[in-house]
Design an enzyme around this catalytic site. Structure first.
Site, PDB file in Angstrom:
ATOM      1  N   TYR A 257      43.118   8.102   4.838  1.00 46.04           N
ATOM      2  CA  TYR A 257      41.920   9.315   5.209  1.00 46.04           C
ATOM      3  C   TYR A 257      43.411  10.668   5.265  1.00 46.04           C
ATOM      4  O   TYR A 257      44.685  10.029   5.765  1.00 46.04           O
ATOM      5  CB  TYR A 257      41.871   9.747   6.444  1.00 46.04           C
ATOM      6  CG  TYR A 257      40.092   7.970   5.881  1.00 46.04           C
ATOM      7  CD1 TYR A 257      40.235   7.932   5.204  1.00 46.04           C
ATOM      8  CD2 TYR A 257      39.943   7.921   7.516  1.00 46.04           C
ATOM      9  CE1 TYR A 257      39.187   7.224   5.499  1.00 46.04           C
ATOM     10  CE2 TYR A 257      38.817   7.118   7.599  1.00 46.04           C
ATOM     11  CZ  TYR A 257      38.323   6.497   6.856  1.00 46.04           C
ATOM     12  OH  TYR A 257      37.560   5.964   5.923  1.00 46.04           O
TER      13      TYR A 257
ATOM     14  N   GLU B   8      23.608  12.039  27.615  1.00 44.94           N
ATOM     15  CA  GLU B   8      23.031  11.755  26.467  1.00 44.94           C
ATOM     16  C   GLU B   8      22.270  13.732  26.849  1.00 44.94           C
ATOM     17  O   GLU B   8      21.932  13.898  25.744  1.00 44.94           O
ATOM     18  CB  GLU B   8      21.379  11.439  26.759  1.00 44.94           C
ATOM     19  CG  GLU B   8      22.318  10.434  26.091  1.00 44.94           C
ATOM     20  CD  GLU B   8      20.979   9.317  26.041  1.00 44.94           C
ATOM     21  OE1 GLU B   8      20.362   7.999  25.359  1.00 44.94           O
ATOM     22  OE2 GLU B   8      19.584   9.049  26.994  1.00 44.94           O
TER      23      GLU B   8
END
Length: 393
Positions: free
Chosen positions: A302, A373
């Protein structure tokens, strides 16, 4: 009503929907290249939203959605990675992983859910879009080798893209805080393997051998000296030797020893120097003791993740309209989102999920990794807002 307020109102309608998608994916994690159920869920959800879907883009589990505006404009790509990690989940949540030894310990379940939420918002506000919004659901970011971005790019997923954006959830920042920076934000991961070939023999007579373990220890100490004495200390840089394997019994000096590890850097010159120093160190030390050696670096790893400075300035202003934005230090982790940024200007950024009251304090890749969340709606909102803004540039 302005765009930000409109999107904020719209995202309230789907906040629970986004959370439920995330939980379903979290319960059913899939490793790199095996994201079959996840990609099926993604494709089905996009089609229900009326979005054009293309599956198998470069990889069997890759999914691309396309939302076309009613007038000419820019093409903006938004990316979410989908794969999980080989980690046994030890967190105590009602939607705990059902797959033994596999967990969404890096938040890619949230990435998928947030981008699907963004897709909903974009469809609902399609009249505000110019050009095309391309939704990239990528497999195999955690592969660490080839990765999923490269085959998708080779299959044409970035053709015609003007801007590209990616979000990563992170417990390093407080919940709801966006964090990014101009220029290099994540490192390149140069994995290496060193093999020392000596001459084995009896442990009681090391003078009759060429001891590869002893030589490997000298190499390891010298390699760690690269950081201390060869690289400018103001440069973010690290070398870690992470495995050493050799020998079979207490009284046998083996023939060979093998070491593996990683070099992390944010500068191509530093990266090149470090690899050159390592080759010279290994060759010299092996030569001194009469051993032979091999130094191998993984190919096509990468690249460094580099945010476009002008785009980053603009995005930070846009995101500040929906939450706090901070400038972060570079991270020595690696991301194949870097490959997308080599094809189009854009920005990679983090969305904080650290919430001590909810116990969301564990780092990414921990078996107890936890996501607040409440931040998922922010991720969906950010996707939609950036897509609309940049499609109209």
């Amino acid at each position: 009503m302005d765009l930000v307020e409109k999107l904020k109102n719209d995202v309230k309608e789907i906040e629970d929907w986004i959370i439920q998608i995330r939980r379903k994916i979290h319960e059913n994690p899939e490793l790199s290249y095996k994201e079959y159920s996840t990609s099926k869920l993604v494709a089905e959800t996009l089609r229900k939203l009326g979005i054009e879907v293309e599956e198998g883009v470069g990889l069997p589990t890759a999914v691309v959605g396309k939302i076309r505006g009613n007038k000419p404009g820019k093409t903006v790509a938004l990316r979410a990675d989908m794969d999980a990690l080989p980690v046994e989940e030890t967190s105590d949540v009602e939607f705990k992983s059902k797959v033994k030894g596999v967990m969404h310990a890096c938040g890619h379940d949230t990435h998928v859910a947030m981008l699907l939420g963004g897709a909903y918002l974009l469809v609902k506000n399609k009249d505000l879009i110019s050009g095309e919004i391309r939704l990239i659901f990528q497999p195999a970011e955690e592969d660490g080798g080839l990765g999923g971005a490269k085959p998708m790019i080779e299959a044409g997923v970035m053709n015609g893209v003007d801007y590209v954006f990616g979000i990563h959830i992170s417990s390093s920042y407080p919940s709801g805080v966006f964090a990014t920076r101009k220029g290099p934000i994540m490192a390149t991961p140069d994995a290496f393997k060193i093999v020392v070939h000596g001459k084995g023999g009896h442990g009681s007579a090391p003078h009759e051998t060429i001891d590869p373990i002893f030589i490997s220890l000298q190499i390891a100490n010298a390699i760690y000296g690269i950081t201390a004495r060869q690289i400018d200390p103001v440069q973010p840089f690290v070398i870690s030797i992470t495995t050493i394997h050799s020998g079979t019994k207490d009284n046998i000096i083996p023939d060979d020893a093998e070491m593996q590890g990683t070099i992390r850097s944010l500068d191509e010159n530093v990266r090149s120097k470090a690899k050159d120093y390592m080759r010279r160190i290994v060759s010299s030390i092996c030569g001194i003791y009469g051993a032979t050696c091999e130094v191998k670096f993984m190919e096509d790893v990468y690249p460094i993740t580099v945010n476009n400075p002008e785009v980053t300035d603009e995005v930070m202003k846009i995101l500040s309209s929906i939450s706090t934005v901070v400038e972060t230090e570079p991270v020595l982790g690696a991301e194949d989102f870097s490959r997308f940024l080599q094809k189009a200007p854009g920005m990679y950024f983090f969305l904080g999920t650290r919430n001590e009251k909810k116990g969301c304090i564990y780092p990414n890749h921990s078996s107890k990794f936890c996501v607040d969340e409440d931040v998922l709606k922010l991720g969906a909102l950010a996707h939609a807002l950036l897509a609309i803004k940049f499609s109209n540039k």
